[in-house]
Design a protein around this motif. Structure first.
Motif, PDB file in Angstrom:
ATOM      1  N   ASP A 196      33.777  40.006  27.795  1.00 20.51           N
ATOM      2  CA  ASP A 196      34.503  40.009  29.072  1.00 20.51           C
ATOM      3  C   ASP A 196      35.274  41.314  29.288  1.00 20.51           C
ATOM      4  O   ASP A 196      36.475  41.325  29.550  1.00 20.51           O
ATOM      5  CB  ASP A 196      35.457  38.810  29.124  1.00 20.51           C
ATOM      6  CG  ASP A 196      35.820  38.446  30.563  1.00 20.51           C
ATOM      7  OD1 ASP A 196      35.346  39.137  31.489  1.00 20.51           O
ATOM      8  OD2 ASP A 196      36.589  37.486  30.746  1.00 20.51           O
ATOM      9  N   GLU A 198      35.237  43.430  31.705  1.00 26.17           N
ATOM     10  CA  GLU A 198      35.792  43.613  33.048  1.00 26.17           C
ATOM     11  C   GLU A 198      37.217  43.095  33.119  1.00 26.17           C
ATOM     12  O   GLU A 198      38.133  43.785  33.590  1.00 26.17           O
ATOM     13  CB  GLU A 198      34.905  42.887  34.070  1.00 26.17           C
ATOM     14  CG  GLU A 198      35.334  43.079  35.512  1.00 26.17           C
ATOM     15  CD  GLU A 198      34.883  44.420  36.082  1.00 26.17           C
ATOM     16  OE1 GLU A 198      35.534  44.895  37.019  1.00 26.17           O
ATOM     17  OE2 GLU A 198      33.889  44.972  35.591  1.00 26.17           O
ATOM     18  N   ARG A 199      37.409  41.873  32.655  1.00 23.60           N
ATOM     19  CA  ARG A 199      38.748  41.272  32.696  1.00 23.60           C
ATOM     20  C   ARG A 199      39.711  42.048  31.809  1.00 23.60           C
ATOM     21  O   ARG A 199      40.860  42.288  32.189  1.00 23.60           O
ATOM     22  CB  ARG A 199      38.678  39.806  32.254  1.00 23.60           C
ATOM     23  CG  ARG A 199      40.039  39.114  32.200  1.00 23.60           C
ATOM     24  CD  ARG A 199      39.889  37.623  31.930  1.00 23.60           C
ATOM     25  NE  ARG A 199      39.273  37.358  30.642  1.00 23.60           N
ATOM     26  CZ  ARG A 199      39.960  37.310  29.489  1.00 23.60           C
ATOM     27  NH1 ARG A 199      41.267  37.547  29.463  1.00 23.60           N
ATOM     28  NH2 ARG A 199      39.327  37.030  28.360  1.00 23.60           N
ATOM     29  N   HIS A 200      39.261  42.439  30.631  1.00 24.65           N
ATOM     30  CA  HIS A 200      40.151  43.157  29.720  1.00 24.65           C
ATOM     31  C   HIS A 200      40.565  44.511  30.289  1.00 24.65           C
ATOM     32  O   HIS A 200      41.719  44.933  30.143  1.00 24.65           O
ATOM     33  CB  HIS A 200      39.462  43.351  28.371  1.00 24.65           C
ATOM     34  CG  HIS A 200      39.170  42.069  27.669  1.00 24.65           C
ATOM     35  ND1 HIS A 200      38.268  41.965  26.632  1.00 24.65           N
ATOM     36  CD2 HIS A 200      39.648  40.815  27.861  1.00 24.65           C
ATOM     37  CE1 HIS A 200      38.209  40.713  26.218  1.00 24.65           C
ATOM     38  NE2 HIS A 200      39.034  39.997  26.951  1.00 24.65           N
ATOM     39  N   GLU A 202      40.822  45.324  33.481  1.00 23.50           N
ATOM     40  CA  GLU A 202      41.779  45.102  34.565  1.00 23.50           C
ATOM     41  C   GLU A 202      43.161  44.740  34.029  1.00 23.50           C
ATOM     42  O   GLU A 202      44.180  45.199  34.547  1.00 23.50           O
ATOM     43  CB  GLU A 202      41.259  43.989  35.484  1.00 23.50           C
ATOM     44  CG  GLU A 202      40.069  44.381  36.326  1.00 23.50           C
ATOM     45  CD  GLU A 202      40.397  45.432  37.376  1.00 23.50           C
ATOM     46  OE1 GLU A 202      41.519  45.411  37.915  1.00 23.50           O
ATOM     47  OE2 GLU A 202      39.534  46.285  37.653  1.00 23.50           O
ATOM     48  N   GLU A 203      43.187  43.945  32.976  1.00 21.22           N
ATOM     49  CA  GLU A 203      44.478  43.577  32.398  1.00 21.22           C
ATOM     50  C   GLU A 203      45.163  44.793  31.786  1.00 21.22           C
ATOM     51  O   GLU A 203      46.376  44.966  31.910  1.00 21.22           O
ATOM     52  CB  GLU A 203      44.293  42.488  31.340  1.00 21.22           C
ATOM     53  CG  GLU A 203      45.614  41.947  30.805  1.00 21.22           C
ATOM     54  CD  GLU A 203      45.433  40.714  29.929  1.00 21.22           C
ATOM     55  OE1 GLU A 203      46.404  40.346  29.243  1.00 21.22           O
ATOM     56  OE2 GLU A 203      44.337  40.130  29.930  1.00 21.22           O
TER      57      GLU A 203
END
Length: 219
Positions: A196, A198-200, A202-203
């Protein structure tokens, strides 16, 4: 006796060589990208390329510049964006551009842009930041830290997934968890490290922006 320089090939120009190199990069990766391989693809002798590039690093500099040129053409930075939106847009844009090429982050990292095209966007960004309350030094630190975060993140991401949809052998999260069963937190963390992206990403960007605002006291 004086050494004769290779004859200039009428077939070649610098942009053609760079375009071919970027295309081959996705097939061979950075380690396999040689002047000889590029010359073979262009159906010329390798010495013909030395009219344009003295060595591989010069080629990498021009490849990084072309990657930036293509990224700038696709950039979608709204005129009314503030500094937060600018960091988000440039970080996302850079990551997307690097992921378009196998080893894209490695090519970009440490390369020197040719020309001054990159200075156009840099000037706009630094102007925006200083108008919104940053000193020039703070603006440089905020933007360069975000840039370095993105380069480092994508370097690690491409170490696992060289191209979208690919995954290197040895990065099976479930197998990793079985091998590290005696270390339950570390075993479970594998999904947070190697999946994941993408999520990491963005975070991580959100953490950076929050930290920048708190550190420099800007809105």
């Amino acid at each position: 006796m004086a050494t004769q320089r290779p004859q200039r090939s009428p077939k070649l120009d610098k942009r053609q060589v760079v375009g071919t190199a970027l295309r081959l990069l996705n097939e061979t990766g950075l380690d396999g990208l040689t002047l000889r391989a590029i010359a073979k693809e262009l159906d010329v002798q390798a010495p013909a390329l030395y009219w344009h590039f003295k060595n591989k690093q010069e080629l990498l500099d021009e490849m990084a510049t072309e990657m930036y040129r293509r990224m700038a053409e696709d950039a979608a930075v709204a005129p009314g964006d503030g500094w937060r939106e600018r960091l988000l847009a440039t970080g996302r844009g850079l990551r997307a551009a690097l992921l378009s090429y196998r080893d894209g982050a490695k090519v970009f990292s440490g390369s020197r842009f040719t020309g001054t095209l990159h200075a156009v966007e840099m000037e706009r960004t630094l102007t925006l930041f200083t108008e919104e309350g940053f000193t020039l030094a703070q603006a440089v630190r905020a933007t360069s830290t975000t840039y370095l975060y993105t380069i480092g993140f994508v370097t690690e991401e491409q170490g696992v997934q060289p191209l979208p949809g690919e995954r290197r052998e040895g990065y099976d999260v479930q197998e990793r968890a079985r091998r590290m069963a005696d270390f339950p937190l570390s075993a479970t963390a594998g999904a947070e490290i190697f999946e994941d992206y993408e999520r990491h990403f963005e975070e991580g960007l959100a953490l950076l922006i929050t930290g920048i605002a708190a550190r420099y006291g800007v809105d």
